[in-house]
Design a protein around this motif. Structure first.
Motif, PDB file in Angstrom:
ATOM      1  N   ASN A  65     -80.484   7.601  55.707  1.00 15.00           N
ATOM      2  CA  ASN A  65     -81.769   8.031  55.163  1.00 15.00           C
ATOM      3  C   ASN A  65     -82.530   6.818  54.619  1.00 15.00           C
ATOM      4  N   ALA A  66     -83.047   6.878  53.406  1.00 14.30           N
ATOM      5  CA  ALA A  66     -83.827   5.764  52.858  1.00 14.30           C
ATOM      6  C   ALA A  66     -82.970   4.683  52.224  1.00 14.30           C
ATOM      7  N   GLY A  67     -81.643   4.810  52.331  1.00 12.75           N
ATOM      8  CA  GLY A  67     -80.772   3.713  51.948  1.00 12.75           C
ATOM      9  C   GLY A  67     -80.257   3.706  50.526  1.00 12.75           C
ATOM     10  N   PHE A  68     -80.341   4.819  49.800  1.00 15.55           N
ATOM     11  CA  PHE A  68     -79.876   4.828  48.415  1.00 15.55           C
ATOM     12  C   PHE A  68     -78.429   4.365  48.314  1.00 15.55           C
ATOM     13  N   TYR A  69     -77.537   4.999  49.086  1.00 12.26           N
ATOM     14  CA  TYR A  69     -76.113   4.673  48.986  1.00 12.26           C
ATOM     15  C   TYR A  69     -75.825   3.276  49.540  1.00 12.26           C
ATOM     16  N   SER A  70     -76.542   2.881  50.568  1.00 12.12           N
ATOM     17  CA  SER A  70     -76.366   1.531  51.119  1.00 12.12           C
ATOM     18  C   SER A  70     -76.666   0.475  50.059  1.00 12.12           C
ATOM     19  N   LEU A  71     -77.756   0.665  49.333  1.00 15.60           N
ATOM     20  CA  LEU A  71     -78.130  -0.291  48.295  1.00 15.60           C
ATOM     21  C   LEU A  71     -77.126  -0.265  47.144  1.00 15.60           C
ATOM     22  N   ALA A  72     -76.625   0.930  46.826  1.00 10.30           N
ATOM     23  CA  ALA A  72     -75.635   1.032  45.751  1.00 10.30           C
ATOM     24  C   ALA A  72     -74.355   0.289  46.115  1.00 10.30           C
TER      25      ALA A  72
END
Length: 268
Positions: A65-72
């Motif tokens: 999706n918009a990358g929330f977990y990726s950034l976390a």
């Protein structure tokens, strides 16, 4: 125009947002999200069940999706690859990574059915909010098993209670098939039309079914930090039967053929 107004304009240009990202400076992408501070409240359930230091590790975020977990995960030192099939979400994720200065994150358009084509090994796989969007969910789990992550985190929509039948791992015959009708038997409700107005929602499994599917794909659930969340590693079961297309001598050609067909039918 001030810096704050500029970033708000950019957020508006990239709308609508399903992830409420918390950006530097206190700006959020979806402060009025109907689910609240989503997916941050999900992350707070998961976070303590993942290593706090992921330096030197690689993470795959399926359906990013918009990358929330990726950034976390990148914030914990990991090298992260986020994949999604939606160009709109990928544009949001790349923009957000740039704003956050996250240089260990990359995003690409790819399907869960194309996992074996991704280079390198992944230590952790996030499979959050994707399973019920797939026409072929068990195939997806088999393919995740084939890339052999050390840790898998699954979140999925479910239905019913969390009862689990003690008989579900034993043989059933014509005389005992009434067991299949119990609410605790692994089952998935098929969505022929839409769920919540979304035509990409295909299945709603019960809790017992999620556990059974994970076992069948070779994973063992080691923790459930929240409702509908499963933290898994590879099972030591010796009786698992791998899918025929994985064991077949022509597995690569088979995967390409399968991916070609199913990628056209799914919109994660």
């Amino acid at each position: 125009m001030s810096g704050g107004a500029t970033i708000l304009d950019e957020i508006a240009d990239l709308a609508p947002w399903f992830h409420n990202l918390h950006l530097p400076g206190g700006v959020c992408t979806a402060p009025d999200h109907p689910l609240g501070d989503f997916p941050n409240f999900k992350w707070l359930e998961i976070a303590d069940h993942l290593p706090s230091d992921l330096s030197g590790k690689r993470v795959l975020d399926i359906g990013c999706n918009a990358g929330f977990y990726s950034l976390a995960m990148a914030g914990r030192g990991a090298e992260v690859v986020g994949i999604d099939m939606d160009d709109h979400y990928l544009a949001q994720a790349r923009w957000a990574a740039d704003k956050a200065g996250a240089d260990r994150v990359s995003f690409q358009k790819a399907s869960v059915y194309e996992l074996t084509a991704l280079p390198g090994h992944f230590d952790v796989v996030l499979f959050l909010g994707v399973l019920y969007h797939l026409r072929h969910p068990l195939l997806a789990l088999d393919l995740i098993a084939e890339i052999d992550p050390g840790l898998l985190v699954v979140q999925t929509l479910t239905r019913g209670d969390e009862a689990v039948s003690e008989d579900s791992r034993s043989d059933v015959d014509f005389q005992t098939r009434h067991k299949l009708q119990t609410s605790s038997w692994p089952a998935m409700a098929f969505i022929e039309s839409t769920f919540c107005g979304d035509p990409t929602n295909w299945w709603v499994p019960n809790h017992a079914c999620v556990l059974a599917m994970l076992r069948s794909a070779g994973f063992a659930v080691r923790g459930q930090p929240g409702h509908e969340i499963y933290v898994c590693d590879r099972s030591d079961r010796s009786d698992r039967t791998a899918p025929a297309f994985i064991d077949d001598a022509h597995s690569q050609a088979s995967r390409i053929a399968v991916s070609s067909r199913v990628c056209q039918g799914d919109n994660e």
